[in-house]
Scaffold this motif. Structure first.
Motif, PDB file in Angstrom:
ATOM      1  N   VAL A 125       0.824  -1.208   0.000  1.00  0.00           N
ATOM      2  CA  VAL A 125       0.000   0.000   0.000  1.00  0.00           C
ATOM      3  C   VAL A 125       0.861   1.263   0.000  1.00  0.00           C
ATOM      4  CG1 VAL A 125      -1.983  -1.121   1.090  1.00  0.00           C
ATOM      5  CG2 VAL A 125      -0.269  -0.007   2.524  1.00  0.00           C
ATOM      6  N   ARG A 126       2.182   1.078   0.095  1.00  0.00           N
ATOM      7  CA  ARG A 126       3.145   2.184   0.018  1.00  0.00           C
ATOM      8  C   ARG A 126       4.357   1.743  -0.782  1.00  0.00           C
ATOM      9  NH1 ARG A 126       4.530   6.419   2.211  1.00  0.00           N
ATOM     10  NH2 ARG A 126       6.586   5.890   2.938  1.00  0.00           N
ATOM     11  N   ILE A 127       4.992   2.738  -1.406  1.00  0.00           N
ATOM     12  CA  ILE A 127       6.230   2.477  -2.117  1.00  0.00           C
ATOM     13  C   ILE A 127       7.190   3.629  -1.817  1.00  0.00           C
ATOM     14  CG2 ILE A 127       5.429   3.537  -4.273  1.00  0.00           C
ATOM     15  CD1 ILE A 127       6.970   1.202  -5.729  1.00  0.00           C
ATOM     16  N   THR A 128       8.449   3.289  -1.599  1.00  0.00           N
ATOM     17  CA  THR A 128       9.437   4.291  -1.217  1.00  0.00           C
ATOM     18  C   THR A 128      10.694   4.147  -2.074  1.00  0.00           C
ATOM     19  OG1 THR A 128      10.419   2.887   0.486  1.00  0.00           O
ATOM     20  CG2 THR A 128       8.604   4.323   1.185  1.00  0.00           C
ATOM     21  N   LEU A 129      11.553   5.145  -1.988  1.00  0.00           N
ATOM     22  CA  LEU A 129      12.837   5.109  -2.680  1.00  0.00           C
ATOM     23  C   LEU A 129      13.745   6.149  -2.054  1.00  0.00           C
ATOM     24  CD1 LEU A 129      13.015   7.809  -4.746  1.00  0.00           C
ATOM     25  CD2 LEU A 129      11.277   6.481  -5.913  1.00  0.00           C
ATOM     26  N   ARG A 130      14.997   6.055  -2.408  1.00  0.00           N
ATOM     27  CA  ARG A 130      16.000   7.046  -2.001  1.00  0.00           C
ATOM     28  C   ARG A 130      16.653   7.550  -3.273  1.00  0.00           C
ATOM     29  NH1 ARG A 130      19.072   4.248   3.077  1.00  0.00           N
ATOM     30  NH2 ARG A 130      20.158   6.248   3.065  1.00  0.00           N
ATOM     31  N   LEU A 141      11.107  13.087 -12.212  1.00  0.00           N
ATOM     32  CA  LEU A 141      10.321  11.935 -12.654  1.00  0.00           C
ATOM     33  C   LEU A 141       9.486  11.397 -11.503  1.00  0.00           C
ATOM     34  CD1 LEU A 141       9.542   9.576 -14.588  1.00  0.00           C
ATOM     35  CD2 LEU A 141      11.593   8.407 -13.744  1.00  0.00           C
ATOM     36  N   TYR A 142      10.128  11.164 -10.361  1.00  0.00           N
ATOM     37  CA  TYR A 142       9.404  10.611  -9.212  1.00  0.00           C
ATOM     38  C   TYR A 142       8.279  11.544  -8.768  1.00  0.00           C
ATOM     39  CZ  TYR A 142      13.487   7.534  -9.088  1.00  0.00           C
ATOM     40  OH  TYR A 142      14.482   6.652  -9.410  1.00  0.00           O
ATOM     41  N   ALA A 143       8.537  12.832  -8.705  1.00  0.00           N
ATOM     42  CA  ALA A 143       7.502  13.796  -8.302  1.00  0.00           C
ATOM     43  C   ALA A 143       6.337  13.769  -9.285  1.00  0.00           C
ATOM     44  CB  ALA A 143       8.101  15.197  -8.195  1.00  0.00           C
ATOM     45  N   SER A 144       6.633  13.644 -10.575  1.00  0.00           N
ATOM     46  CA  SER A 144       5.563  13.620 -11.578  1.00  0.00           C
ATOM     47  C   SER A 144       4.705  12.371 -11.472  1.00  0.00           C
ATOM     48  CB  SER A 144       6.147  13.742 -12.990  1.00  0.00           C
ATOM     49  OG  SER A 144       6.760  12.534 -13.397  1.00  0.00           O
ATOM     50  N   GLU A 145       5.209  11.343 -10.815  1.00  0.00           N
ATOM     51  CA  GLU A 145       4.454  10.105 -10.605  1.00  0.00           C
ATOM     52  C   GLU A 145       3.882  10.012  -9.195  1.00  0.00           C
ATOM     53  OE1 GLU A 145       3.493   7.720 -12.784  1.00  0.00           O
ATOM     54  OE2 GLU A 145       4.331   8.977 -14.379  1.00  0.00           O
ATOM     55  N   GLY A 146       3.836  11.146  -8.493  1.00  0.00           N
ATOM     56  CA  GLY A 146       3.152  11.195  -7.201  1.00  0.00           C
ATOM     57  C   GLY A 146       4.017  10.955  -5.986  1.00  0.00           C
ATOM     58  N   PHE A 147       5.318  10.801  -6.141  1.00  0.00           N
ATOM     59  CA  PHE A 147       6.206  10.629  -4.997  1.00  0.00           C
ATOM     60  C   PHE A 147       6.471  11.995  -4.371  1.00  0.00           C
ATOM     61  CE2 PHE A 147       6.891   6.754  -7.257  1.00  0.00           C
ATOM     62  CZ  PHE A 147       7.342   5.822  -6.336  1.00  0.00           C
ATOM     63  N   GLY A 148       6.421  12.031  -3.058  1.00  0.00           N
ATOM     64  CA  GLY A 148       6.750  13.252  -2.341  1.00  0.00           C
ATOM     65  C   GLY A 148       7.980  13.045  -1.475  1.00  0.00           C
ATOM     66  N   VAL A 149       8.659  14.137  -1.180  1.00  0.00           N
ATOM     67  CA  VAL A 149       9.820  14.075  -0.284  1.00  0.00           C
ATOM     68  C   VAL A 149       9.305  13.834   1.123  1.00  0.00           C
ATOM     69  CG1 VAL A 149      11.749  15.379   0.686  1.00  0.00           C
ATOM     70  CG2 VAL A 149      11.216  15.563  -1.760  1.00  0.00           C
ATOM     71  N   GLU A 150       9.813  12.789   1.756  1.00  0.00           N
ATOM     72  CA  GLU A 150       9.392  12.427   3.108  1.00  0.00           C
ATOM     73  C   GLU A 150      10.505  12.617   4.123  1.00  0.00           C
ATOM     74  OE1 GLU A 150       5.950   9.253   1.817  1.00  0.00           O
ATOM     75  OE2 GLU A 150       7.809   8.436   2.618  1.00  0.00           O
ATOM     76  N   VAL A 164      26.584  15.269  -0.498  1.00  0.00           N
ATOM     77  CA  VAL A 164      25.327  15.158  -1.239  1.00  0.00           C
ATOM     78  C   VAL A 164      24.243  14.641  -0.306  1.00  0.00           C
ATOM     79  CG1 VAL A 164      24.199  14.038  -3.210  1.00  0.00           C
ATOM     80  CG2 VAL A 164      26.616  14.675  -3.361  1.00  0.00           C
ATOM     81  N   ASP A 165      23.070  15.264  -0.380  1.00  0.00           N
ATOM     82  CA  ASP A 165      21.924  14.833   0.421  1.00  0.00           C
ATOM     83  C   ASP A 165      21.359  13.515  -0.094  1.00  0.00           C
ATOM     84  OD1 ASP A 165      22.218  17.278   1.658  1.00  0.00           O
ATOM     85  OD2 ASP A 165      20.415  18.167   0.770  1.00  0.00           O
ATOM     86  N   ASP A 166      20.805  12.740   0.822  1.00  0.00           N
ATOM     87  CA  ASP A 166      20.050  11.535   0.497  1.00  0.00           C
ATOM     88  C   ASP A 166      18.587  11.897   0.717  1.00  0.00           C
ATOM     89  OD1 ASP A 166      19.381   8.926  -0.124  1.00  0.00           O
ATOM     90  OD2 ASP A 166      20.041   8.099   1.792  1.00  0.00           O
ATOM     91  N   VAL A 167      17.793  11.877  -0.339  1.00  0.00           N
ATOM     92  CA  VAL A 167      16.397  12.306  -0.275  1.00  0.00           C
ATOM     93  C   VAL A 167      15.509  11.064  -0.243  1.00  0.00           C
ATOM     94  CG1 VAL A 167      14.577  13.636  -1.411  1.00  0.00           C
ATOM     95  CG2 VAL A 167      16.968  14.418  -1.526  1.00  0.00           C
ATOM     96  N   LEU A 168      14.669  10.984   0.767  1.00  0.00           N
ATOM     97  CA  LEU A 168      13.741   9.875   0.918  1.00  0.00           C
ATOM     98  C   LEU A 168      12.397  10.296   0.325  1.00  0.00           C
ATOM     99  CD1 LEU A 168      14.600   9.165   4.661  1.00  0.00           C
ATOM    100  CD2 LEU A 168      15.757   8.305   2.625  1.00  0.00           C
ATOM    101  N   MET A 169      11.882   9.514  -0.604  1.00  0.00           N
ATOM    102  CA  MET A 169      10.614   9.828  -1.250  1.00  0.00           C
ATOM    103  C   MET A 169       9.691   8.634  -1.132  1.00  0.00           C
ATOM    104  SD  MET A 169      11.931  11.865  -4.685  1.00  0.00           S
ATOM    105  CE  MET A 169      10.376  12.740  -4.983  1.00  0.00           C
ATOM    106  N   GLY A 170       8.403   8.888  -1.166  1.00  0.00           N
ATOM    107  CA  GLY A 170       7.447   7.807  -1.095  1.00  0.00           C
ATOM    108  C   GLY A 170       6.076   8.262  -1.545  1.00  0.00           C
ATOM    109  N   ARG A 171       5.197   7.293  -1.668  1.00  0.00           N
ATOM    110  CA  ARG A 171       3.806   7.588  -2.029  1.00  0.00           C
ATOM    111  C   ARG A 171       2.920   6.416  -1.629  1.00  0.00           C
ATOM    112  NH1 ARG A 171       1.686   7.361  -7.940  1.00  0.00           N
ATOM    113  NH2 ARG A 171      -0.049   6.538  -6.750  1.00  0.00           N
ATOM    114  N   THR A 172       1.666   6.719  -1.481  1.00  0.00           N
ATOM    115  CA  THR A 172       0.655   5.702  -1.236  1.00  0.00           C
ATOM    116  C   THR A 172       0.284   5.057  -2.562  1.00  0.00           C
ATOM    117  OG1 THR A 172      -0.197   6.951   0.636  1.00  0.00           O
ATOM    118  CG2 THR A 172      -1.684   5.336  -0.333  1.00  0.00           C
ATOM    119  N   LEU A 173      -0.010   3.776  -2.501  1.00  0.00           N
ATOM    120  CA  LEU A 173      -0.466   3.061  -3.705  1.00  0.00           C
ATOM    121  C   LEU A 173      -1.955   2.808  -3.568  1.00  0.00           C
ATOM    122  CD1 LEU A 173       2.412   0.454  -4.004  1.00  0.00           C
ATOM    123  CD2 LEU A 173       2.034   2.448  -5.472  1.00  0.00           C
TER     124      LEU A 173
END
Length: 175
Positions: A125-130, A141-150, A164-173
């Motif tokens: 029900v969730r998907i994440t990435l770094r 690309l990730y933002a255009s597919e609904g991923f937000g910075v978490e 360099v920053d490590d940005v954690l992104m995720g979204r609800t499925l």
């Protein structure tokens, strides 16, 4: 000197997305080496002798492959974020690569959408990435597919002489 050709939306292709097989090992290893860049890699460039792409930690079952005209154009790795039952409802994207000859043609977006569909089929029900903070194309690309910075881990990596920053992104499925 002529300007480099920039693919237009009409250049988008509909790649065949399929699960990886052991037979893809050499092609995927070569693609991973060819696409290595400090824009997205936190590990040093691979040097010979090269390790296989698949191993016990990363089996083919966690990889989706994009094919265009019978050639491997890219891959995405989708796995569980841990072995804990408490977050079995989450899937983690850990690696997305697209061959230079197929960039700008919708292959990365197709892989990302296929990974989200696959995650839903797995019950997530969730998907994440770094993603590295300086990787603006991937972040867009990730933002255009609904991923937000978490979350952001400032200066988490020292790459190519810079923090360099490590940005954690995720979204609800949604189902």
């Amino acid at each position: 000197m002529s300007e480099p050709m920039i693919p237009s939306p009409s250049d988008a292709v509909k790649p065949l997305i399929r699960p990886a097989t052991r037979a893809d090992d050499n092609d995927l290893a070569e693609l991973a080496r060819d696409t290595w860049s400090p824009l997205h890699a936190v590990h040093p460039r691979a040097e010979p002798p090269y390790a296989p792409f698949f191993d016990d930690k990363y089996p083919p079952e966690e990889i989706l492959v994009a094919e265009v005209d019978g050639r491997i154009a890219g891959f995405i790795r989708l796995l569980g974020p841990s072995h804990l039952a408490a977050n079995a409802h989450v899937r983690l994207i850990q690696g997305l690569a697209v061959a230079g000859w197929s960039r700008g043609r919708g292959v990365a977006r197709a892989l990302l959408r296929a990974a989200m569909d696959d995650a839903r089929r797995q019950g997530a029900v969730r998907i994440t990435l770094r993603v590295l903070g300086h990787n603006a194309p991937a972040r867009a690309l990730y933002a255009s597919e609904g991923f937000g910075v978490e979350g952001v881990l400032p200066g988490e990596f020292f790459l190519d002489g810079k923090y360099v920053d490590d940005v954690l992104m995720g979204r609800t499925l949604a189902p």
